[in-house]
Design a protein around this motif. Structure first.
Motif, PDB file in Angstrom:
ATOM      1  N   GLY A 218     -11.227  41.929 -26.904  1.00 28.12           N
ATOM      2  CA  GLY A 218      -9.951  42.469 -25.618  1.00 28.12           C
ATOM      3  C   GLY A 218      -9.743  41.823 -24.570  1.00 28.12           C
ATOM      4  O   GLY A 218      -8.492  41.758 -24.259  1.00 28.12           O
ATOM      5  N   LEU A 219     -10.243  40.754 -24.162  1.00 33.99           N
ATOM      6  CA  LEU A 219     -10.145  39.980 -23.162  1.00 33.99           C
ATOM      7  C   LEU A 219      -8.749  39.088 -24.557  1.00 33.99           C
ATOM      8  O   LEU A 219      -7.931  38.703 -23.311  1.00 33.99           O
ATOM      9  N   ALA A 220      -9.007  38.636 -24.603  1.00 35.87           N
ATOM     10  CA  ALA A 220      -7.836  37.992 -25.477  1.00 35.87           C
ATOM     11  C   ALA A 220      -6.619  38.614 -25.814  1.00 35.87           C
ATOM     12  O   ALA A 220      -5.544  38.522 -26.254  1.00 35.87           O
ATOM     13  N   THR A 221      -7.306  39.836 -26.175  1.00 32.39           N
ATOM     14  CA  THR A 221      -5.606  40.726 -26.397  1.00 32.39           C
ATOM     15  C   THR A 221      -5.059  41.041 -25.267  1.00 32.39           C
ATOM     16  O   THR A 221      -3.717  41.336 -24.794  1.00 32.39           O
ATOM     17  N   VAL A 222      -5.393  41.160 -23.905  1.00 32.89           N
ATOM     18  CA  VAL A 222      -5.037  41.619 -22.237  1.00 32.89           C
ATOM     19  C   VAL A 222      -4.284  39.594 -22.740  1.00 32.89           C
ATOM     20  O   VAL A 222      -3.343  40.274 -22.143  1.00 32.89           O
ATOM     21  N   VAL A 223      -4.743  38.823 -23.055  1.00 34.51           N
ATOM     22  CA  VAL A 223      -4.681  37.676 -22.730  1.00 34.51           C
ATOM     23  C   VAL A 223      -2.721  37.407 -22.785  1.00 34.51           C
ATOM     24  O   VAL A 223      -1.759  37.006 -22.708  1.00 34.51           O
ATOM     25  N   GLY A 224      -3.214  37.232 -24.434  1.00 34.07           N
ATOM     26  CA  GLY A 224      -1.812  37.182 -25.450  1.00 34.07           C
ATOM     27  C   GLY A 224      -0.718  38.405 -25.211  1.00 34.07           C
ATOM     28  O   GLY A 224       0.204  38.024 -25.081  1.00 34.07           O
ATOM     29  N   PHE A 225      -1.333  39.547 -24.570  1.00 32.05           N
ATOM     30  CA  PHE A 225      -0.618  40.499 -23.815  1.00 32.05           C
ATOM     31  C   PHE A 225       0.466  40.200 -22.183  1.00 32.05           C
ATOM     32  O   PHE A 225       1.336  40.215 -22.361  1.00 32.05           O
ATOM     33  N   ALA A 226      -0.317  39.901 -21.557  1.00 36.77           N
ATOM     34  CA  ALA A 226       0.238  39.006 -20.245  1.00 36.77           C
ATOM     35  C   ALA A 226       0.792  37.628 -21.338  1.00 36.77           C
ATOM     36  O   ALA A 226       2.503  37.717 -20.405  1.00 36.77           O
ATOM     37  N   ALA A 227       0.546  36.731 -21.714  1.00 30.41           N
ATOM     38  CA  ALA A 227       1.792  35.368 -21.969  1.00 30.41           C
ATOM     39  C   ALA A 227       2.839  36.397 -22.634  1.00 30.41           C
ATOM     40  O   ALA A 227       3.540  35.853 -22.045  1.00 30.41           O
ATOM     41  N   ALA A 228       3.107  37.298 -23.255  1.00 27.76           N
ATOM     42  CA  ALA A 228       4.476  37.552 -23.322  1.00 27.76           C
ATOM     43  C   ALA A 228       4.721  38.438 -22.957  1.00 27.76           C
ATOM     44  O   ALA A 228       6.562  38.187 -22.820  1.00 27.76           O
ATOM     45  N   ALA A 229       4.345  38.895 -22.199  1.00 27.38           N
ATOM     46  CA  ALA A 229       5.481  39.512 -20.690  1.00 27.38           C
ATOM     47  C   ALA A 229       5.593  38.859 -20.086  1.00 27.38           C
ATOM     48  O   ALA A 229       7.131  38.633 -19.436  1.00 27.38           O
ATOM     49  N   ALA A 230       5.208  37.421 -19.602  1.00 22.69           N
ATOM     50  CA  ALA A 230       5.590  36.440 -18.433  1.00 22.69           C
ATOM     51  C   ALA A 230       6.369  36.083 -19.829  1.00 22.69           C
ATOM     52  O   ALA A 230       7.602  36.121 -18.265  1.00 22.69           O
ATOM     53  N   LEU A 231       6.786  35.760 -20.579  1.00 20.87           N
ATOM     54  CA  LEU A 231       8.240  35.545 -21.546  1.00 20.87           C
ATOM     55  C   LEU A 231       9.653  36.047 -20.803  1.00 20.87           C
ATOM     56  O   LEU A 231      10.192  35.544 -20.748  1.00 20.87           O
ATOM     57  N   SER A 232       8.775  37.207 -21.551  1.00 20.96           N
ATOM     58  CA  SER A 232       9.709  38.863 -21.135  1.00 20.96           C
ATOM     59  C   SER A 232      10.563  38.610 -20.008  1.00 20.96           C
ATOM     60  O   SER A 232      11.527  38.991 -19.314  1.00 20.96           O
ATOM     61  N   LEU A 233       9.677  38.968 -18.987  1.00 22.50           N
ATOM     62  CA  LEU A 233      10.098  38.930 -17.478  1.00 22.50           C
ATOM     63  C   LEU A 233      10.973  37.882 -16.559  1.00 22.50           C
ATOM     64  O   LEU A 233      12.065  37.847 -16.444  1.00 22.50           O
ATOM     65  N   LEU A 234      10.193  36.751 -17.297  1.00 16.85           N
ATOM     66  CA  LEU A 234      10.930  35.303 -16.869  1.00 16.85           C
ATOM     67  C   LEU A 234      12.664  35.348 -17.807  1.00 16.85           C
ATOM     68  O   LEU A 234      13.288  34.538 -16.892  1.00 16.85           O
ATOM     69  N   ALA A 235      12.135  35.120 -19.205  1.00 15.43           N
ATOM     70  CA  ALA A 235      13.538  35.781 -19.621  1.00 15.43           C
ATOM     71  C   ALA A 235      14.502  36.374 -19.226  1.00 15.43           C
ATOM     72  O   ALA A 235      16.297  36.810 -18.656  1.00 15.43           O
TER      73      ALA A 235
END
Length: 235
Positions: A218-235
């Motif tokens: 579950g923790l690894a899932t949150v890390v993956g979500f946060a990484a991808a979401a950050a990329l989307s928001l930064l773009a």
């Protein structure tokens, strides 16, 4: 067309890379589980920010809803067909279903990349990175499962090369049909990818990640979500 081919190949190359990594050595269940969990989180972010949200903005909620239903049903029945053909019952190995899911969500994802190039919006860096990052663990996990079930390295590599080739061509096809693609059609394509992804995530990827990765999945899932979401928001 060459630009679409290039970006499509870059996005799908991680599928082959993941399969190759899986053939180099035997990965422990814990590592595969963590990789799958991270990829699942990245895919959830991709569904949320790059497919569902973008699809509603472009084509409206009805178009996305139609696409969601079509994508979900397409994956569901394709997975059932694979299950019957391979004799897999119940939980079973998730390797082949993950490959089916990668194909079903990869084709419309790549088509969206091609459409973006044709309309002058350029390639979505966030979607490109999210697809690449999420494809890698999906391919590693699926390949590890198939190798563990006795599939040959040759079979695994050829399977993922084929999936990657089809996905790459989908980007070219998206670029080609963009001249006649309406916003509604774009919304349907986004929804289709999202629907196929969501069913695959619940049926195969997340359950396999939890079974192999344990409680920290579950923790690894949150890390993956946060990484991808950050990329989307930064773009």
């Amino acid at each position: 067309m060459l630009e679409a081919l290039l970006w499509g190949a870059i996005a799908s190359s991680s599928l082959v890379l993941g399969a190759w990594l899986a053939t180099l050595r035997r990965w422990s269940d814990a590592v595969v589980g963590m990789v799958l969990a991270f990829g699942a989180g990245a895919l959830i972010a991709g569904v949320s920010f790059e497919l569902a949200e973008a699809g509603v903005t472009e084509g409206g909620p009805v178009a996305v809803g139609v696409g969601l239903a079509a994508g979900a049903l397409a994956y569901f029945f394709a997975d059932r067909a694979v299950e019957q053909r391979s004799g897999r019952g119940g939980g079973g190995a998730s390797g082949v279903p993950l490959a089916v899911g990668a194909l079903l969500d990869g084709v419309p994802e790549q088509a969206v990349l091609g459409i973006g190039l044709a309309t002058g919006d350029g390639v979505s860096l966030a979607l490109l990175v999210a697809v690449f990052v999420s494809n890698l663990p999906e391919s590693v996990g699926s390949s590890a499962d198939m190798l563990g079930d006795g599939r040959s390295r040759r079979f695994v590599l050829l399977l993922w090369i084929g999936v990657a080739a089809v996905c790459t061509l989908a980007a070219v096809a998206g670029r080609a049909i963009a001249e006649v693609a309406s916003p509604t059609l774009t919304g349907v394509v986004d929804g289709f990818a999202a629907g196929a992804l969501l069913v695959m995530l619940v049926d195969a990827m997340i359950s396999e990640a939890r079974a192999k990765g344990g409680q920290v999945a579950g923790l690894a899932t949150v890390v993956g979500f946060a990484a991808a979401a950050a990329l989307s928001l930064l773009a």
